[in-house]
Design an enzyme around this catalytic site. Structure first.
Site, mmCIF file in Angstrom:
data_model
loop_
_atom_site.group_PDB
_atom_site.id
_atom_site.type_symbol
_atom_site.label_atom_id
_atom_site.label_comp_id
_atom_site.label_asym_id
_atom_site.label_seq_id
_atom_site.Cartn_x
_atom_site.Cartn_y
_atom_site.Cartn_z
ATOM 1 N N MET A 29 6.226 37.916 90.051
ATOM 2 C CA MET A 29 7.173 38.538 90.806
ATOM 3 C C MET A 29 7.080 37.885 92.227
ATOM 4 O O MET A 29 7.641 38.632 93.140
ATOM 5 C CB MET A 29 6.949 39.947 91.047
ATOM 6 C CG MET A 29 7.359 40.574 89.376
ATOM 7 S SD MET A 29 8.078 42.293 89.504
ATOM 8 C CE MET A 29 6.512 43.033 90.117
ATOM 9 N N HIS A 36 -2.415 34.729 90.765
ATOM 10 C CA HIS A 36 -1.237 33.897 90.316
ATOM 11 C C HIS A 36 -1.497 32.397 90.079
ATOM 12 O O HIS A 36 -1.348 32.085 89.188
ATOM 13 C CB HIS A 36 -0.008 34.167 91.151
ATOM 14 C CG HIS A 36 0.595 35.570 91.390
ATOM 15 N ND1 HIS A 36 0.466 36.220 92.624
ATOM 16 C CD2 HIS A 36 1.173 36.473 90.421
ATOM 17 C CE1 HIS A 36 0.994 37.386 92.463
ATOM 18 N NE2 HIS A 36 1.333 37.632 91.211
HETATM 19 P P1 AMP Z 1 2.962 39.920 88.911
HETATM 20 O O1 AMP Z 1 3.671 39.142 90.101
HETATM 21 O O2 AMP Z 1 2.352 41.296 89.873
HETATM 22 O O3 AMP Z 1 4.241 40.565 87.847
HETATM 23 O O4 AMP Z 1 1.945 39.190 88.230
HETATM 24 C C1 AMP Z 1 2.234 37.799 87.538
HETATM 25 C C2 AMP Z 1 0.959 37.579 86.610
HETATM 26 O O5 AMP Z 1 0.103 37.271 87.445
HETATM 27 C C3 AMP Z 1 0.979 38.621 85.557
HETATM 28 O O6 AMP Z 1 0.566 37.789 84.254
HETATM 29 C C4 AMP Z 1 -0.390 39.224 86.000
HETATM 30 O O7 AMP Z 1 -1.483 39.948 85.184
HETATM 31 C C5 AMP Z 1 -0.947 38.358 86.986
HETATM 32 N N1 AMP Z 1 -1.961 38.704 87.902
HETATM 33 C C6 AMP Z 1 -1.928 39.317 88.684
HETATM 34 N N2 AMP Z 1 -2.945 39.586 89.480
HETATM 35 C C7 AMP Z 1 -3.801 39.106 88.961
HETATM 36 C C8 AMP Z 1 -5.274 38.959 89.224
HETATM 37 N N3 AMP Z 1 -5.897 39.334 90.197
HETATM 38 N N4 AMP Z 1 -5.796 37.897 88.458
HETATM 39 C C9 AMP Z 1 -5.387 37.296 87.389
HETATM 40 N N5 AMP Z 1 -4.075 37.332 87.344
HETATM 41 C C10 AMP Z 1 -3.326 38.181 87.958
#
Ligand code: AMP
Length: 283
Positions: A29, A36
């Site tokens: 997102m 990410h």
């Molecule tokens: P989001 O933008 O929050 O929807 O996250 C996108 C992807 O990044 C998802 O697969 C999350 O699990 C991953 N993600 C978010 N925060 C972390 C983190 N601290 N370490 C590893 N992956 C992450």
């Protein structure tokens, strides 16, 4: 080559032209951080073409949640992606798919939902009843549009990973799912786009969850009673939940589990901090 795609049509044409290549998808997102970027780096390493999607998905936010306020930082996201790409991956192809408007993903009068069953109602689902329907629907739509061979997710959103794995298996999608470790800051706090809602004075308190998860892990490893400890911790009303479950199925019964996961959500003001730790009982 780096390419930015803003429309569904162009995304479809692009994916079809690479039908026989290894395509890695990293759904996000936006408001990118090193968590990410760790997923994107892995995808770039392992695939001919990597696609990072940046889309703040309205259907996964509840009516009183932070959809409007969610940080949208496309310009700095692009800079971060470019800097990673030019550091080590210039020989690979990279697409940034950032739909220009919601209608590019959800046509007018869209009313279909991909819903996974009981797994969506436990843990975070108790507090965000429509959240995982929104997640599975957007991820399925992205899978359908982009047709990746491989998809990359973070262990940070553990329940989301188990749910997507189940969707891939139930719908027999030909996609290999990769789950990558949680990236943390130097103090141990799991990186999250929502951390920026925290005030300076809340930084110390934000470490509470990670410390508690580690204490529970220690009790489990030492074969001591962790249940009473959890009950005591839950007296703090800032926890949404704190639970120990089977790492593969999220079953509450862990008596035969080889691997378990300790999961929790701790609220500071309106900010929900989400974290988890895996424990391998064979170790
Ligand atoms: P989001 O933008 O929050 O929807 O996250 C996108 C992807 O990044 C998802 O697969 C999350 O699990 C991953 N993600 C978010 N925060 C972390 C983190 N601290 N370490 C590893 N992956 C992450």
């Amino acid at each position: 080559m780096i390419k930015i795609i803003y429309t569904k049509k162009e995304m479809q044409i692009f994916s079809l032209s690479y039908a026989h290549k290894k395509i890695g998808l990293v759904p996000t997102m936006g408001n990118l951080h090193d968590g990410h970027l760790s997923l994107l780096a892995k995808s770039l390493k392992e695939n001919d073409i990597s696609i990072i999607s940046i889309f703040v998905n309205p259907t996964q936010f509840g009516p009183n949640e932070d959809y409007d306020k969610y940080p949208r930082t496309l310009a700095s996201d692009l800079t971060k992606i470019e800097s990673l790409y030019f550091k080590a991956f210039e020989d690979k192809e990279l697409v940034i798919f950032t739909p220009s408007e919601i209608n590019e993903i959800y046509p007018k009068n869209f009313s279909t939902t991909i819903s996974i069953g009981p797994l969506k109602d436990i843990l975070c689902g108790k507090f965000r009843p429509t959240h995982f329907d929104g997640v599975t629907t957007i991820v399925f739509k992205l899978f359908h549009l982009i047709k990746p061979t491989d998809a990359y997710f973070g262990q940070k959103d553990y329940q989301q990973c188990v749910i997507i794995k189940k969707m891939i298996s139930d719908l027999e999608l030909d996609i290999k799912m990769h789950i990558l470790p949680i990236v943390r800051n130097s103090m141990g706090l799991a990186l999250s786009s929502r951390n920026q809602y925290l005030k300076e004075s809340e930084v110390e308190t934000s470490l509470t969850l990670y410390r508690t998860l580690n204490q529970i892990k220690e009790l489990i490893i030492q074969k001591k009673d962790f249940k009473d400890f959890i009950v005591r911790e839950l007296n703090d009303s800032r926890y949404d939940y704190l639970e120990v479950r089977d790492a593969n199925t999220l079953d509450i019964n862990i008596s035969n589990s080889k691997s378990i996961v300790i999961l929790g959500v701790f609220r500071i003001g309106n900010t929900r901090l989400l974290d988890n730790l895996l424990v391998n009982l064979n170790d």
